[in-house]
Scaffold this active site. Structure first.
Site, PDB file in Angstrom:
ATOM      1  N   SER A   5      12.305   1.205   6.518  1.00 27.24           N
ATOM      2  CA  SER A   5      11.996  -0.088   5.924  1.00 27.24           C
ATOM      3  C   SER A   5      12.907  -1.146   6.514  1.00 27.24           C
ATOM      4  CB  SER A   5      12.179  -0.016   4.400  1.00 27.24           C
ATOM      5  OG  SER A   5      12.086  -1.308   3.848  1.00 27.24           O
ATOM      6  N   LYS A  60      -5.279   1.523   7.916  1.00 25.66           N
ATOM      7  CA  LYS A  60      -6.324   0.678   8.490  1.00 25.66           C
ATOM      8  C   LYS A  60      -5.920  -0.780   8.393  1.00 25.66           C
ATOM      9  CE  LYS A  60      -8.106  -1.661   5.911  1.00 25.66           C
ATOM     10  NZ  LYS A  60      -7.711  -2.833   5.042  1.00 25.66           N
ATOM     11  N   ILE A 103       0.831  -1.216   0.000  1.00 30.47           N
ATOM     12  CA  ILE A 103       0.000   0.000   0.000  1.00 30.47           C
ATOM     13  C   ILE A 103       0.862   1.261   0.000  1.00 30.47           C
ATOM     14  CG2 ILE A 103      -0.364   0.262   2.507  1.00 30.47           C
ATOM     15  CD1 ILE A 103      -2.913   0.788  -0.367  1.00 30.47           C
TER      16      ILE A 103
HETATM   17  P1  NAP Z   1       2.596  -5.475   2.988  1.00 26.13           P
HETATM   18  O1  NAP Z   1       2.758  -5.431   1.505  1.00 26.13           O
HETATM   19  O2  NAP Z   1       2.867  -6.745   3.700  1.00 26.13           O
HETATM   20  O3  NAP Z   1       3.473  -4.299   3.561  1.00 26.13           O
HETATM   21  C1  NAP Z   1       3.628  -4.035   4.927  1.00 26.13           C
HETATM   22  C2  NAP Z   1       5.067  -3.612   5.151  1.00 26.13           C
HETATM   23  O4  NAP Z   1       5.234  -3.243   6.506  1.00 26.13           O
HETATM   24  C3  NAP Z   1       6.079  -4.719   4.905  1.00 26.13           C
HETATM   25  O5  NAP Z   1       6.394  -4.839   3.539  1.00 26.13           O
HETATM   26  C4  NAP Z   1       7.241  -4.241   5.735  1.00 26.13           C
HETATM   27  O6  NAP Z   1       7.902  -3.251   4.971  1.00 26.13           O
HETATM   28  C5  NAP Z   1       6.594  -3.495   6.898  1.00 26.13           C
HETATM   29  N1  NAP Z   1       6.599  -4.252   8.151  1.00 26.13           N
HETATM   30  C6  NAP Z   1       7.087  -3.808   9.324  1.00 26.13           C
HETATM   31  N2  NAP Z   1       6.930  -4.716  10.271  1.00 26.13           N
HETATM   32  C7  NAP Z   1       6.326  -5.767   9.705  1.00 26.13           C
HETATM   33  C8  NAP Z   1       5.890  -7.024  10.200  1.00 26.13           C
HETATM   34  N3  NAP Z   1       6.042  -7.375  11.482  1.00 26.13           N
HETATM   35  N4  NAP Z   1       5.286  -7.869   9.337  1.00 26.13           N
HETATM   36  C9  NAP Z   1       5.125  -7.546   8.052  1.00 26.13           C
HETATM   37  N5  NAP Z   1       5.514  -6.347   7.536  1.00 26.13           N
HETATM   38  C10 NAP Z   1       6.117  -5.479   8.360  1.00 26.13           C
HETATM   39  O7  NAP Z   1       1.108  -5.054   3.411  1.00 26.13           O
HETATM   40  P2  NAP Z   1       0.170  -3.969   2.714  1.00 26.13           P
HETATM   41  O8  NAP Z   1      -0.731  -4.642   1.755  1.00 26.13           O
HETATM   42  O9  NAP Z   1       0.948  -2.811   2.282  1.00 26.13           O
HETATM   43  O10 NAP Z   1      -0.740  -3.604   3.970  1.00 26.13           O
HETATM   44  C11 NAP Z   1      -0.270  -2.768   5.011  1.00 26.13           C
HETATM   45  C12 NAP Z   1      -1.488  -2.141   5.661  1.00 26.13           C
HETATM   46  O11 NAP Z   1      -2.174  -1.358   4.673  1.00 26.13           O
HETATM   47  C13 NAP Z   1      -2.486  -3.178   6.179  1.00 26.13           C
HETATM   48  O12 NAP Z   1      -2.998  -2.780   7.411  1.00 26.13           O
HETATM   49  C14 NAP Z   1      -3.573  -3.199   5.115  1.00 26.13           C
HETATM   50  O13 NAP Z   1      -4.860  -3.475   5.645  1.00 26.13           O
HETATM   51  C15 NAP Z   1      -3.534  -1.759   4.600  1.00 26.13           C
HETATM   52  N6  NAP Z   1      -3.995  -1.628   3.227  1.00 26.13           N
HETATM   53  C16 NAP Z   1      -3.591  -2.514   2.264  1.00 26.13           C
HETATM   54  C17 NAP Z   1      -4.113  -2.396   0.973  1.00 26.13           C
HETATM   55  C18 NAP Z   1      -3.702  -3.343  -0.141  1.00 26.13           C
HETATM   56  O14 NAP Z   1      -4.153  -3.148  -1.280  1.00 26.13           O
HETATM   57  N7  NAP Z   1      -2.867  -4.346   0.080  1.00 26.13           N
HETATM   58  C19 NAP Z   1      -5.020  -1.385   0.676  1.00 26.13           C
HETATM   59  C20 NAP Z   1      -5.352  -0.466   1.667  1.00 26.13           C
HETATM   60  C21 NAP Z   1      -4.839  -0.595   2.937  1.00 26.13           C
HETATM   61  P3  NAP Z   1       9.452  -2.957   5.143  1.00 26.13           P
HETATM   62  O15 NAP Z   1      10.157  -4.175   4.716  1.00 26.13           O
HETATM   63  O16 NAP Z   1       9.633  -1.781   4.252  1.00 26.13           O
HETATM   64  O17 NAP Z   1       9.673  -2.667   6.592  1.00 26.13           O
END
Ligand code: NAP
Length: 312
Positions: A36, A91, A14
């Site tokens: 990150s 969120k 996101i």
């Molecule tokens: P994601 O791709 O897994 O990214 C989350 C990032 O947070 C990871 O890549 C990592 O980045 C960092 N991080 C730090 N501590 C972590 C841990 N303990 N476990 C996993 N990651 C950790 O997830 P995302 O889809 O971006 O979602 C993140 C949030 O945004 C969620 O709450 C989700 O509900 C919300 N969201 C997602 C979307 C969607 O389309 N996926 C849409 C709207 C909102 P670093 O390696 O850079 O630290």
């Protein structure tokens, strides 16, 4: 006025899809660094492995936008507030409501701004639907929120861990619209949650709601995470005046009796950052606990069933 310096914490899907490009295009904010754990940066900007390293190295950055999964957010938001930062967070805000209550209280004590976002609320079609429903009332509502977990959370194992919400992670977006536009409070009457036998969070959820309205509106909801035909993100209402009001495309299209009355592109994150700028100017916080409470009640009341294993 010069732009406010902001850092993005957690550079996952996101952050890359929305936060970074929206900040790049913003007149109010200037991305100054990323944090990150994997060392992912943005252009030539500094990258830090932890928030503590950012706060020590670049104290002039007064704002952070926290885009991690919810499991680490309570600690990250607390740390940011303690470091004197104003905070925007993705969120769902935290994994428990008591953690969110603690953040609200802590921000208040420290006189910091906390903006707890629900991106689906930032659609003009949602705003219009709210006006119609407040004027005409609601006699029925049906939420259908179906998408592909493989498309929207590719390889993200955290969504299947305790506190990862499963299909209720996108489902809470529907709740954030529902609780915003409904003209009266709704409660969970019953729910059925299907969990893959090898996972800790649900993949399919059915919910029946109730209300204290004497006309006993018919209110129900279904979430599914195995929809490969495309996204179905709709909420269909029947108003007290007999009109059919339907939000489609996650709140970007509004139909009344089948006719499109408002349709727009993706404006959610740009509007969210505009809202953050306004909150900073006014030194006010914005937290809306209603979607989270309703989802908490789904987990409290829901009957659990095991389904087939899920593997990526
Ligand atoms: P994601 O791709 O897994 O990214 C989350 C990032 O947070 C990871 O890549 C990592 O980045 C960092 N991080 C730090 N501590 C972590 C841990 N303990 N476990 C996993 N990651 C950790 O997830 P995302 O889809 O971006 O979602 C993140 C949030 O945004 C969620 O709450 C989700 O509900 C919300 N969201 C997602 C979307 C969607 O389309 N996926 C849409 C709207 C909102 P670093 O390696 O850079 O630290």
């Amino acid at each position: 006025m010069s732009k406010r310096k902001i850092a993005v914490i957690g550079v996952g899907k996101i952050a890359q899809d929305q936060h970074l490009p929206v900040i790049d295009a913003s007149e109010d904010f200037e991305l100054a660094a990323t944090v990150s754990t994997r060392g992912i940066g943005h252009g030539d900007l500094p990258v830090f492995r932890s928030p503590a390293e950012l706060y020590a190295a670049m104290p002039e950055i007064g704002l952070v936008s926290i885009c991690t999964p919810p499991g680490v957010r309570h600690a990250y938001v607390r740390e940011a507030l303690d470091a004197g930062k104003d905070v925007m967070l993705e969120k769902p805000p935290t994994t428990t409501i008591s953690e969110l209550d603690d953040l609200i209280a802590h921000a208040g004590r420290l006189d910091r701004v906390i903006f707890q976002t629900w991106h689906s609320q930032y659609n003009a079609a949602v705003d219009r639907a709210k006006v119609i429903l407040s004027e005409e009332g609601v006699s029925a509502a049906r939420i259908d929120w179906r998408e592909s977990v493989r498309k929207w959370h590719p390889g993200q194992d955290w969504v299947w861990e305790p506190g990862g919400f499963g299909v209720c992670d996108p489902g809470i977006n529907a709740f954030s619209i529902f609780t915003k536009v409904m003209p009266f409070p709704v409660f969970v009457d019953s729910a059925r949650l299907i969990f893959p036998a090898n996972r800790q969070t649900p993949i399919d959820v059915d919910i029946a709601f109730k209300s204290s309205q004497p006309h006993r509106p018919d209110l129900s909801c279904g979430f599914n995470w195995l929809e490969e035909s495309g996204e179905i993100w709709t909420i269909a209402f029947k108003t007290g005046a007999g009109n059919e009001v339907k939000l489609e495309r996650g709140g970007r299209t509004l139909r009344v009796n089948g006719e499109v009355v408002l349709e727009h592109g993706d404006e959610e994150y740009a509007r969210m950052y505009d809202r953050f700028a306004d909150l900073l100017e006014a030194r006010e916080s914005d937290v809306d606990v209603r979607p989270f409470r309703l989802m908490g009640d789904v987990f409290l009341l829901g009957a659990r069933e095991n389904g087939p294993d899920f593997n990526w």
